[in-house]
Design a protein around this motif. Structure first.
Motif, PDB file in Angstrom:
ATOM      1  N   TYR A 137      15.402  11.096 -21.490  1.00 36.82           N
ATOM      2  CA  TYR A 137      15.706  12.168 -22.436  1.00 36.82           C
ATOM      3  C   TYR A 137      15.228  13.507 -21.873  1.00 36.82           C
ATOM      4  O   TYR A 137      14.233  13.583 -21.146  1.00 36.82           O
ATOM      5  N   THR A 138      15.933  14.585 -22.203  1.00 38.46           N
ATOM      6  CA  THR A 138      15.510  15.944 -21.832  1.00 38.46           C
ATOM      7  C   THR A 138      15.594  16.853 -23.058  1.00 38.46           C
ATOM      8  O   THR A 138      16.410  16.624 -23.953  1.00 38.46           O
ATOM      9  N   LEU A 139      14.764  17.886 -23.069  1.00 38.07           N
ATOM     10  CA  LEU A 139      14.731  18.833 -24.187  1.00 38.07           C
ATOM     11  C   LEU A 139      14.771  20.251 -23.633  1.00 38.07           C
ATOM     12  O   LEU A 139      14.184  20.536 -22.591  1.00 38.07           O
ATOM     13  N   GLY A 140      15.471  21.149 -24.328  1.00 32.46           N
ATOM     14  CA  GLY A 140      15.679  22.492 -23.807  1.00 32.46           C
ATOM     15  C   GLY A 140      14.686  23.533 -24.247  1.00 32.46           C
ATOM     16  O   GLY A 140      14.752  24.690 -23.812  1.00 32.46           O
ATOM     17  N   SER A 141      13.735  23.174 -25.102  1.00 30.26           N
ATOM     18  CA  SER A 141      12.753  24.142 -25.580  1.00 30.26           C
ATOM     19  C   SER A 141      11.503  23.400 -26.026  1.00 30.26           C
ATOM     20  O   SER A 141      11.385  22.192 -25.814  1.00 30.26           O
ATOM     21  N   VAL A 142      10.548  24.115 -26.592  1.00 30.15           N
ATOM     22  CA  VAL A 142       9.354  23.566 -27.238  1.00 30.15           C
ATOM     23  C   VAL A 142       8.335  22.976 -26.257  1.00 30.15           C
ATOM     24  O   VAL A 142       7.151  23.299 -26.309  1.00 30.15           O
ATOM     25  N   LEU A 143       8.784  22.097 -25.366  1.00 32.17           N
ATOM     26  CA  LEU A 143       7.873  21.347 -24.519  1.00 32.17           C
ATOM     27  C   LEU A 143       7.142  22.226 -23.500  1.00 32.17           C
ATOM     28  O   LEU A 143       7.632  23.260 -23.074  1.00 32.17           O
ATOM     29  N   ASN A 144       5.966  21.753 -23.072  1.00 33.00           N
ATOM     30  CA  ASN A 144       5.192  22.460 -22.056  1.00 33.00           C
ATOM     31  C   ASN A 144       5.980  22.598 -20.761  1.00 33.00           C
ATOM     32  O   ASN A 144       5.953  23.636 -20.097  1.00 33.00           O
ATOM     33  N   LEU A 180      18.367  28.346 -32.917  1.00 31.57           N
ATOM     34  CA  LEU A 180      17.144  28.769 -33.605  1.00 31.57           C
ATOM     35  C   LEU A 180      16.828  27.888 -34.810  1.00 31.57           C
ATOM     36  O   LEU A 180      15.911  28.175 -35.564  1.00 31.57           O
ATOM     37  N   ARG A 181      17.563  26.798 -34.964  1.00 28.99           N
ATOM     38  CA  ARG A 181      17.417  25.960 -36.161  1.00 28.99           C
ATOM     39  C   ARG A 181      16.491  24.771 -35.898  1.00 28.99           C
ATOM     40  O   ARG A 181      16.833  23.627 -36.153  1.00 28.99           O
ATOM     41  N   TYR A 182      15.298  25.041 -35.379  1.00 25.70           N
ATOM     42  CA  TYR A 182      14.340  23.978 -35.106  1.00 25.70           C
ATOM     43  C   TYR A 182      13.125  24.144 -36.001  1.00 25.70           C
ATOM     44  O   TYR A 182      12.643  25.264 -36.213  1.00 25.70           O
ATOM     45  N   HIS A 183      12.582  23.038 -36.469  1.00 23.90           N
ATOM     46  CA  HIS A 183      11.536  23.103 -37.494  1.00 23.90           C
ATOM     47  C   HIS A 183      10.162  23.498 -36.957  1.00 23.90           C
ATOM     48  O   HIS A 183       9.285  23.894 -37.729  1.00 23.90           O
ATOM     49  N   GLY A 184       9.943  23.368 -35.639  1.00 27.87           N
ATOM     50  CA  GLY A 184       8.619  23.629 -35.090  1.00 27.87           C
ATOM     51  C   GLY A 184       8.624  24.632 -33.959  1.00 27.87           C
ATOM     52  O   GLY A 184       9.668  25.003 -33.433  1.00 27.87           O
ATOM     53  N   MET A 185       7.428  25.064 -33.585  1.00 27.14           N
ATOM     54  CA  MET A 185       7.259  26.017 -32.486  1.00 27.14           C
ATOM     55  C   MET A 185       6.484  25.347 -31.356  1.00 27.14           C
ATOM     56  O   MET A 185       5.662  24.451 -31.594  1.00 27.14           O
ATOM     57  N   SER A 186       6.757  25.756 -30.141  1.00 21.23           N
ATOM     58  CA  SER A 186       6.054  25.258 -28.957  1.00 21.23           C
ATOM     59  C   SER A 186       4.551  25.110 -29.221  1.00 21.23           C
ATOM     60  O   SER A 186       3.910  26.036 -29.735  1.00 21.23           O
TER      61      SER A 186
END
Length: 362
Positions: free
Chosen positions: A232-239, A345-351
């Motif tokens: 799996y890959t993610l485009g934001s949030v992660l370190n 921008l519709r994500y529930h959390g921040m980095s």
């Protein structure tokens, strides 16, 4: 302004030789490192071994790295970057005139690549590490489609299969984005869908669900963990994502230094944190070490205000509650924002990194 125009060009480009050779890892300089990711079953800090079934191994290591200030950028990634980087730093003379302001306004333009956004900076890195590991393919989520487009391009470059779960309302609003991803060879499924157990559960609760990034993450994870040779890959949030995006801030700082300009204020948009975290990377080291540094402002959507209205707490990164828990500003894993046009921008959390820095007053 007229005097400035004689000395400062509209666009300032660094040379290819000035392209940063290493990503900046802000965690190495943080006074208070963000709280560890927790395993969803044991609620103990996760290890590389825990993350290895989710991410490629190198990305799992980057996710947990809190000691190395700079991480060398592999030559293959640098070579790809040179197709569109360094990106220009632009002096916004026309905006200054329209606002009739004495302020000098600059912006870092990240839209000048084939994917159309900054997302390609991390997409090519994540695809590279997957290819190096010998994986067959990867899965991901996307909102408005910028991340999905960037990753589909990166996967096509490295010959990887890609399965994208696109937030349903965004897929309906932007069918051309879906077509673009498919043109690069990706399989794109509106989320929530009937193709996964998680998707069917979401639809059972709300057959007309507009979807959310949290839902799409759950579906993408389910597929990646159920198919051998996929991660799996993610485009934001992660370190790891903020690490790759640090190239934005490092270039920005270098360009300003060349012009002899010292930034007073740095402003970035904040959805999950990839854009903002990348831009701040060029200035945060000074701020954390107590040196003179610009005032930093995050601008987030009123429809999904995780920093200003969220709670700083441990929460799941997906709506299905199968991911590790992160300490972050969150509106709740099951939060579904209005189906606005800015789907990314519709994500529930921040980095977690930006959440900790914000919590600590930086």
């Amino acid at each position: 302004m007229e005097n400035d125009m004689k000395h400062i060009p509209y666009k300032t480009y660094l040379s290819e030789d000035e392209l940063p050779k290493a990503f900046y890892n802000v965690r190495a300089d943080m006074k208070t490192d963000h709280r560890p990711l927790l395993h969803p079953e044991t609620l103990k800090p996760v290890t590389v071994e825990d993350l290895a079934p989710i991410f490629s191994t190198e990305l799992a290591k980057q996710e947990l790295n809190d000691t190395d200030r700079f991480i060398p950028i592999p030559e293959e990634i640098l070579s790809f970057y040179k197709m569109y980087r360094p990106s220009p730093l632009v002096r916004a003379y026309c905006l200054e005139k329209e606002l009739d302001t004495p302020a000098e306004i600059y912006y870092k333009y990240e839209g000048g690549n084939t994917s159309g956004s900054h997302k390609l900076n991390s997409a090519i890195a994540q695809a590279y590490y997957a290819k190096q590991q010998g994986l067959k393919g990867i899965t991901t989520e996307t909102g408005a489609g910028q991340w999905g487009t960037a990753l589909s391009m990166a996967c096509a470059y490295f010959g990887l299969d890609l399965k994208v779960f696109m937030v349903r309302c965004s897929a309906q609003q932007k069918p051309y984005r879906k077509v673009l991803m498919e043109t690069y060879g990706a399989t794109v499924t509106p989320s929530p869908s009937h193709t996964t157990k998680m998707g069917r559960a979401f639809l059972e609760k709300d057959p007309d669900s507009s979807g959310s990034l949290g839902m799409a993450i759950s579906e993408a994870l389910e597929v990646s963990m159920g198919e051998p040779g996929y991660r799996y890959t993610l485009g934001s949030v992660l370190n790891q994502v903020l690490l790759h995006q640090s190239i934005i801030g490092l270039e920005t700082r270098a360009a300003l230094d060349r012009l002899g300009v010292e930034a007073d204020i740095v402003i970035g948009c904040a959805g999950g944190g990839s854009n903002l975290g990348g831009l701040l990377a060029g200035f945060m080291q000074d701020k954390l070490s107590g040196k003179k540094a610009p005032y930093m402002i995050a601008v987030e959507p009123a429809s999904c205000p995780s920093l200003t209205m969220g709670t700083f707490a441990y929460d799941y990164c997906d709506a299905g509650k199968v991911t590790p828990l992160a300490k972050m500003y969150t509106l709740g894993a099951t939060f579904v924002p209005p189906s606005g046009h800015a789907g990314g921008l519709r994500y529930h959390g921040m980095s977690p990194i930006l959440s900790q820095l914000y919590h600590d007053g930086f």
